[in-house]
Write an enzyme that holds these catalytic residues in place. Structure first.
Site, mmCIF file in Angstrom:
data_model
loop_
_atom_site.group_PDB
_atom_site.id
_atom_site.type_symbol
_atom_site.label_atom_id
_atom_site.label_comp_id
_atom_site.label_asym_id
_atom_site.label_seq_id
_atom_site.Cartn_x
_atom_site.Cartn_y
_atom_site.Cartn_z
ATOM 1 N N GLU A 184 0.851 -1.236 0.031
ATOM 2 C CA GLU A 184 0.054 -0.086 0.075
ATOM 3 C C GLU A 184 0.872 1.177 0.047
ATOM 4 O O GLU A 184 1.884 1.390 0.664
ATOM 5 C CB GLU A 184 -0.839 0.092 1.180
ATOM 6 C CG GLU A 184 -1.939 -1.027 1.390
ATOM 7 C CD GLU A 184 -2.727 -0.891 2.529
ATOM 8 O OE1 GLU A 184 -2.839 0.217 3.103
ATOM 9 O OE2 GLU A 184 -3.286 -1.955 3.034
ATOM 10 N N GLU B 167 -6.236 8.536 10.352
ATOM 11 C CA GLU B 167 -4.732 8.166 10.574
ATOM 12 C C GLU B 167 -4.316 8.468 12.194
ATOM 13 O O GLU B 167 -4.793 9.843 12.558
ATOM 14 C CB GLU B 167 -3.787 8.598 9.488
ATOM 15 C CG GLU B 167 -4.249 8.661 8.239
ATOM 16 C CD GLU B 167 -4.125 7.163 7.618
ATOM 17 O OE1 GLU B 167 -3.958 6.188 8.616
ATOM 18 O OE2 GLU B 167 -4.577 6.841 6.626
#
EC number: 4.2.1.20
Length: 262
Positions: A49, A60
């Site tokens: 990724e 995040e």
């Protein structure tokens, strides 16, 4: 066949689990990212990724947020990441995914974005802030380009899991716990119940991400799924070593691979 499907098919035949590391593209520079991808594959990664830096990465935790800031300060743009993927495709056929936020796609232009995904060699995208119910915002363009939009389910998805899992492509991204990304010492999720629900509807491989911090956790979680996704622990090594991160990341990735194969 999409590279993601081919990879999981091969792993299934071998009786092995997929190792899916994450790095933020452009953190420590795009040249370093290119070296990292090749090292990740050499150290046992099956799918990789690439995070597209964004100014407000709501899914995040601090480690990846800070990586996004560093990458943006380096001047990383989406077109640069497509160029990076093109260069990588001259050297490797490892499946590559972009993880990015929906505004990055809309700002770039949805059709243009997926066309460049196909032209450069991106196999799939993960859009954490795009609810399943709004997938039609990108699905047709993704399908035309032959690029998988990877669906996500979380323990809180509950009755939505069946709907999401039944229509997923490539693999189902199973979020290990609520909250944002980041390394966790332990999980409170009832994985037996979570995966009982998932397996009733999912007809494709399942991979667990968010919070996996090391080999022992990866090995334990892999008992429930077909692959593990490790991000913050790797991004932390990049933060600590900068352009000298390739070797330590390689060692860490190899330790994950060894644990999964043991």
């Amino acid at each position: 066949m999409n590279r993601i499907d081919a990879t999981f098919q091969k792993l299934q035949e071998q009786g092995r689990k997929a190792l899916i590391p994450f790095v933020t593209a452009g953190d420590a520079g795009l040249d370093t990212t290119e070296q990292l991808v090749l090292q990740l594959e050499a150290s046992g990664a099956d799918i990789i990724e690439l995070g597209v830096p964004f100014s407000d990465p709501i899914a995040e935790g601090p480690v990846i947020q800070e990586a996004s800031v560093r990458s943006l300060e380096n001047g990383t743009k989406l077109v640069d990441i497509f160029d990076l993927v093109k260069r990588l495709r001259e050297k490797t056929q490892v499946p590559l995914l972009l993880m990015l936020y929906i505004n990055s796609i809309f700002g770039f232009g949805t059709e243009r974005f997926f066309q460049l995904c196909a032209e450069s060699g991106v196999d799939g995208v993960i859009v954490p802030d795009l609810p399943y119910e709004e997938q039609d915002e990108i699905q047709e363009a993704a399908d035309r380009a032959g690029v998988y939009s990877i669906s996500m389910v979380a323990p809180t998805s509950q009755e939505r899991i069946a709907m999401i899992a039944s229509a997923a492509k490539g693999f189902l991204y199973c979020v290990s716990s609520t909250g944002v990304t980041g390394m966790r010492k332990e999980f409170t999720t009832d994985f037996d119940a979570f995966f009982h629900t998932i397996r009733q509807s999912a007809h494709i491989p399942c991979a667990v991400g968010f919070g996996l911090s090391g080999p022992e956790q990866a090995k334990a979680i892999s008992a429930y799924c077909d692959g593990v996704i490790v991000g913050s622990a790797i991004v932390k090594l990049v933060a600590e070593s900068g352009k000298d991160c390739v070797e330590p990341v390689g060692h860490f990735t190899a330790s994950l691979r060894k644990a999964l194969d043991s």
